[in-house]
Scaffold this motif. Sequence first.
Motif, mmCIF file in Angstrom:
data_model
loop_
_atom_site.group_PDB
_atom_site.id
_atom_site.type_symbol
_atom_site.label_atom_id
_atom_site.label_comp_id
_atom_site.label_asym_id
_atom_site.label_seq_id
_atom_site.Cartn_x
_atom_site.Cartn_y
_atom_site.Cartn_z
ATOM 1 N N ILE A 36 37.211 -33.365 25.742
ATOM 2 C CA ILE A 36 36.743 -34.352 26.713
ATOM 3 C C ILE A 36 37.096 -35.773 26.303
ATOM 4 N N LEU A 37 36.711 -36.156 25.100
ATOM 5 C CA LEU A 37 36.849 -37.552 24.687
ATOM 6 C C LEU A 37 38.294 -37.947 24.423
ATOM 7 N N ALA A 38 39.139 -36.984 24.097
ATOM 8 C CA ALA A 38 40.554 -37.271 23.851
ATOM 9 C C ALA A 38 41.380 -37.225 25.129
ATOM 10 N N GLY A 39 40.785 -36.764 26.234
ATOM 11 C CA GLY A 39 41.539 -36.606 27.472
ATOM 12 C C GLY A 39 42.610 -35.541 27.370
ATOM 13 N N PRO A 57 45.321 -39.837 30.989
ATOM 14 C CA PRO A 57 44.875 -41.218 30.768
ATOM 15 C C PRO A 57 43.421 -41.433 31.177
ATOM 16 N N THR A 58 42.556 -40.511 30.818
ATOM 17 C CA THR A 58 41.168 -40.541 31.266
ATOM 18 C C THR A 58 40.396 -39.518 30.458
ATOM 19 N N LEU A 59 39.080 -39.461 30.633
ATOM 20 C CA LEU A 59 38.294 -38.376 30.071
ATOM 21 C C LEU A 59 38.418 -37.168 31.000
ATOM 22 N N VAL A 60 38.394 -35.974 30.436
ATOM 23 C CA VAL A 60 38.535 -34.771 31.249
ATOM 24 C C VAL A 60 37.450 -33.767 30.862
ATOM 25 N N GLY A 61 36.646 -33.374 31.863
ATOM 26 C CA GLY A 61 35.530 -32.473 31.603
ATOM 27 C C GLY A 61 35.917 -31.019 31.573
ATOM 28 N N ALA A 62 36.831 -30.619 32.465
ATOM 29 C CA ALA A 62 37.254 -29.222 32.559
ATOM 30 C C ALA A 62 38.444 -29.140 33.500
ATOM 31 N N VAL A 63 39.155 -28.024 33.410
ATOM 32 C CA VAL A 63 40.275 -27.762 34.309
ATOM 33 C C VAL A 63 40.167 -26.332 34.825
ATOM 34 N N VAL A 75 37.723 -35.225 36.174
ATOM 35 C CA VAL A 75 38.007 -36.349 35.287
ATOM 36 C C VAL A 75 37.023 -37.495 35.541
ATOM 37 N N THR A 76 37.209 -38.580 34.807
ATOM 38 C CA THR A 76 36.295 -39.717 34.924
ATOM 39 C C THR A 76 36.159 -40.195 36.357
ATOM 40 N N GLU A 77 37.278 -40.277 37.060
ATOM 41 C CA GLU A 77 37.258 -40.853 38.410
ATOM 42 C C GLU A 77 36.811 -39.867 39.485
ATOM 43 N N GLY A 78 37.013 -38.576 39.241
ATOM 44 C CA GLY A 78 36.694 -37.559 40.236
ATOM 45 C C GLY A 78 37.501 -36.304 40.001
ATOM 46 N N PHE A 79 38.429 -36.009 40.938
ATOM 47 C CA PHE A 79 39.221 -34.790 40.844
ATOM 48 C C PHE A 79 40.709 -35.122 40.839
ATOM 49 N N MET A 117 27.660 -42.119 31.729
ATOM 50 C CA MET A 117 28.230 -42.195 30.382
ATOM 51 C C MET A 117 27.141 -42.223 29.318
ATOM 52 N N ASP A 118 25.999 -42.831 29.645
ATOM 53 C CA ASP A 118 24.894 -42.890 28.686
ATOM 54 C C ASP A 118 23.838 -41.823 28.963
#
Length: 289
Positions: A36-39, A57-63, A75-79, A117-118
């Motif tokens: 996640i934190l490494a994107g 170029p972002t955080l990524v939760g899952a694929v 991702v951070t912004e959405g999908f 984020m927090d």
Amino acid sequence: MDTIAATVRLAVRAEARVGEGPVWDPGSGRLHWVDILAGAVHTSDLANGWTTTRVLPTLVGAVSPKRTGGLVAAVTEGFADVSDEYVVRQHVLGDGIRMNDAKCDPDGRFWAGSTAMDFAAGRGALHVLEADWSTRVVLDGLTQPNGLGWSPDGRTFYLADTAEREISAFDVFGNQLAGRRLLCSFADSDVPDGLCVDAAGCLWVALWGGGRLVRIAPDGRMLSTLRVPVVQPSSCAFVGPDLDLLCVTSACEGIEPADNAEDGTSYDGSVLIVAGLGVSGVPVAGFAG
């Protein structure tokens, strides 16, 4: 609870800060997972441990694999569409919010939980991405939505809220949920993270910081525990041609190698495989878009 006797081996040696989101791709016979934190989006051949990595170029939760090829990512912004090019196709989240865990339902919709984020209380939500890339918020007022899963018949949906130390169950009607009820809750020292569901309808839940997974019955009873040689198991998925191997991701963020290195070798941040459980998983559909 009974302790499960099984064979645990190292599948992919890594130092993922927050390894997460394991998903088996039956088409390629490989495992997709993220840091996640490494994107980072990793694709691993579990037979030989080889891994290819694509850094976003972002955080990524899952694929999840797409049925048309490539991957969809939370991702951070959405999908985002992760194919030949990386394109964020749905900007659905505001500042200070990111996507966390995500998974496809049996019909190929991509469900993802968002969190502050927090991890501020109540700022998280559950989103669903349809095959046409339209989205909707299914559930709001969450804190840290994490593990997602469906019963083998697809009629029950499970969602862990890590910060609230609980797992909820819902009735499923396509892309809508109803009948929310508490499946189980955990002590403050047990932190439910990612989860998967086996063919018997039981949940396997990674306990972050607990060095173990628990198997939970569909009625919420804690059945058994599986100890693993990492401090922070983060998620799990059934993998392999017969879906009879349990893959466990982990994280090295925030811990020292000495915390879990009896022989001087730490596996934190690596991917483990558990064999001999006597159960198999439920096939996970790819994204229909």
